[in-house]
Structures are given as C-alpha cells and as structure tokens.
Design an enzyme around this catalytic site. Sequence first.
Site, PDB file in Angstrom:
ATOM      1  N   GLU A 194       1.079  92.188  68.969  1.00 49.97           N
ATOM      2  CA  GLU A 194       2.527  91.905  68.995  1.00 49.97           C
ATOM      3  C   GLU A 194       2.852  90.773  69.963  1.00 49.97           C
ATOM      4  O   GLU A 194       2.410  90.786  71.112  1.00 49.97           O
ATOM      5  CB  GLU A 194       3.329  93.154  69.396  1.00 49.97           C
ATOM      6  CG  GLU A 194       4.833  92.868  69.326  1.00 49.97           C
ATOM      7  CD  GLU A 194       5.716  94.028  69.719  1.00 49.97           C
ATOM      8  OE1 GLU A 194       5.220  95.171  69.829  1.00 49.97           O
ATOM      9  OE2 GLU A 194       6.918  93.785  69.930  1.00 49.97           O
ATOM     10  N   HIS A 218       3.241  95.361  77.786  1.00 49.68           N
ATOM     11  CA  HIS A 218       4.368  95.633  76.896  1.00 49.68           C
ATOM     12  C   HIS A 218       5.593  94.822  77.291  1.00 49.68           C
ATOM     13  O   HIS A 218       6.401  94.443  76.442  1.00 49.68           O
ATOM     14  CB  HIS A 218       4.716  97.124  76.934  1.00 49.68           C
ATOM     15  CG  HIS A 218       5.871  97.498  76.074  1.00 49.68           C
ATOM     16  ND1 HIS A 218       7.169  97.534  76.538  1.00 49.68           N
ATOM     17  CD2 HIS A 218       5.943  97.838  74.764  1.00 49.68           C
ATOM     18  CE1 HIS A 218       7.976  97.898  75.556  1.00 49.68           C
ATOM     19  NE2 HIS A 218       7.262  98.084  74.465  1.00 49.68           N
ATOM     20  N   HIS A 268      -1.778 102.793  69.525  1.00 49.21           N
ATOM     21  CA  HIS A 268      -0.608 102.139  70.104  1.00 49.21           C
ATOM     22  C   HIS A 268      -0.792 101.900  71.601  1.00 49.21           C
ATOM     23  O   HIS A 268      -0.879 102.842  72.378  1.00 49.21           O
ATOM     24  CB  HIS A 268       0.621 103.030  69.876  1.00 49.21           C
ATOM     25  CG  HIS A 268       1.903 102.440  70.343  1.00 49.21           C
ATOM     26  ND1 HIS A 268       2.628 102.975  71.382  1.00 49.21           N
ATOM     27  CD2 HIS A 268       2.587 101.359  69.919  1.00 49.21           C
ATOM     28  CE1 HIS A 268       3.717 102.256  71.566  1.00 49.21           C
ATOM     29  NE2 HIS A 268       3.720 101.273  70.695  1.00 49.21           N
ATOM     30  N   ASP A 287       0.108  94.349  72.994  1.00 47.07           N
ATOM     31  CA  ASP A 287       1.344  93.575  73.138  1.00 47.07           C
ATOM     32  C   ASP A 287       1.009  92.421  74.072  1.00 47.07           C
ATOM     33  O   ASP A 287       0.372  92.637  75.118  1.00 47.07           O
ATOM     34  CB  ASP A 287       2.438  94.422  73.806  1.00 47.07           C
ATOM     35  CG  ASP A 287       2.901  95.590  72.948  1.00 47.07           C
ATOM     36  OD1 ASP A 287       2.977  95.445  71.723  1.00 47.07           O
ATOM     37  OD2 ASP A 287       3.192  96.653  73.540  1.00 47.07           O
TER      38      ASP A 287
END
Length: 363
Positions: A177, A83, A41, A70
């Site tokens: 993402e 992020h 992550h 991300d």
Amino acid sequence: MQIQPLRHWLVAASLTLPFFAYAGDAVPTARAEPTPLVIGHRGASGYVPEHTLAAYALAVLQGADYIEPDLVMTRDGQLVARHDNELGLTTDVDARAEFAERKRTQTVDGISLTGWFSEDFTLAELKSLHAIERIPAIRPGNARLDGAFAVPTLQEIIDLVKTLERSERRRIGLYIETKHPTHFQQLGLALEGPLLRTLTRNGYQDQRDPVYIQSFEVDNLRQMAQRSRLRLVQLFGSGQPYDQQAQGSTLSYAQMATAEGLRRIARYAAGVGPEKSYVIPRDAAGNLGQPTRFVADAHAAGLKVHPYTFRAENAFLPTSLRSSERPEQRGDSAAEMRAYLDAGIDGLFTDQPDIAVRLRQQR
Ligand code: G3P
Ligand code: CA
C-alpha cells in the site's frame, strides 16, 4: 508458547532469514492464486508488532499467500514499512532525546497531527528506532516484543520474501500500500517512482507476478496503471479519497462503490479493497446484517474483492461473535470470515493469517 522462546525465534527468523539461502533450490514457479487469498495484514500483526520482518515472516510461516507492507518515505527518499508517516504510534521515537526537537505539528491528508514524521528522518536515523506495539492494551503479548525489531525497508522485505519462497517452496506475494501519496508528492518525495523501480529491479513487472499495489487515493493508481502492468487495487474508506478532496472533486467512495463506479475502477485496477461494511454492514446492535450488492457489482466489473480487516479480538468483532466483555480476548473470528466467504469475497486482509488458512483448509 513461552514468550522468551518465541522472542528468540522471531529475532533469529527476522535477522537471519534474509541472508539464508537453500543452495541448489529451484526458484518456485507461479501457480494459480488460492481462494480465498489470505493476506497477512501488516504481517501477522495479531502476534508480533506490525510491519516488522518478524511479523511478515510469521505470516508466511502461518501460510499467508501475501504479506501487506504499508509504505512511507524517509527524508532521503527511501521506502520503509510503516502504517503512518507519524512514527510515535509504532516506534520508540518519543523516548529518544536526540530526536525530541523533530516533534512538530503538520496537516496530513487534511488532518492536523502532532508527532515525528518519516519525511524528517534519514533512513539511517530511522533505522536507529525500534518498533513497538500500536495497541498494547488489546495486544499485551505483542507489547512484550517492544524494542526487539527494526523498521524494515521495502528491499529488506523483498529479500525476506525471496528467501522464504525457497524454504517454503511456494510463491509469496507482496500486497503493497502507498500511504499518503498526495502528501509525499507535495513534499517532492513521491512514492510511486521509487516503488515501481524497486519492484522492477527485483523482477516484479507483470500482472502474473505476485504483487498487488493498493491505494486509498485514485489518481496515483490511475497514473501507475499507465506506467506498469502490475495489478492495482482501489481501497475504499469513508468520505472521499484525499487526492479527490484536495483537487476539489466531489468523487466519493460511495459513488465509487456503485455498479457504475466499480466499472470505472476496472479501467485501471484488478481489484478492490473495501472496508468490511461495504460487503456486510453491521446493524444497530453491532451484529452482521445482510450482504450488499458490492461483491456482485465488483465481480460483474471483473474486479477481485479483498475486504479489510479481520481481527480475532473481541474489540473488533460483531457483537454476537464476542466471547466476553473483555476487548483483548478472542472471539469467533472464523465465523465472521465464513459469513464474508459466503458473500463471495475472493480474499481477505487479516491480522491472524493462521485462522484464515485453517478455515480455507476446512472448506
Ligand atoms: O490496505 C488494506 C488495509 O490495510 C487498509 O487499511 O489502514 O490497515 O492500511 P489500513
Ligand atoms: Ca494497508
């Protein structure tokens, strides 16, 4: 490990690996995905500032199957890993006098934010910034690496992955993402086209390729499903997906988490990424409760289930798994993971991939 050797190693790894190749190595072939799938992550962000090449490299070296960038957009339409589009949280931009006038307030996904935004910076400007630790009080070791690493582009991340695939002799996946999709669409900086083109250019275009594309919004996933055969993942947060809110739709994550909602998601996605409480909620004391029907309903719809985010520090753990009152110390993250594996999940997002890989080996 002493911090200076670690720092030197990570700097070397992050700066030199993308240009390093094993002459004559065979390209690793595809294989069945391991279970549970271990997704690093934001990289191994429990050890190194998030979304840096060093964090991604360390996640791979710890055995993660996928790394999780991300993505946000720059003013000149380049995809970079952050992020948030607000840069003050994870870069040294607030210490840079030449960018002081870029600080402003705007609404992002319905929330008023003040700071420096990726869409106001060219890639060259953004490359002059340095990554810093988001939660230094919880991760003081990471904070000692502040300033050591740059903000990577998607292409640099892909180059790193392809190099590490040769040295590790295995496929390494990208679990990407799209951040703030509606916001960037409204700015004329839509993420989806450049993302799919970059992936295609690098040989990722099929559901068998080691890529998942995730979003908290709905419509950008539905639209990508029309344009690409890559696997898509619907993320679940709280309230409503922002694109649905912006359109005046009443569709909520709670509705999407029902058996019928999950069957609808299966029309465009291969998996779901729920916040952990959709699978096992915590009780009033902060301990793990009983598993819900979420995993069974998702599996019945043909969806993989990859919940987020497993973090080893006490600050993030269920009460009974904390080792002390100190939020920065580590508790029993493996026990939390075991409870979710017993609930039937197919993979997990974690800031400490080494713990999940070790647990998988033991099981
Ligand atoms: O993408 C899974 C998980 O990362 C979603 O939460 O906020 O860490 O991007 P966030
Ligand atoms: Ca994410």
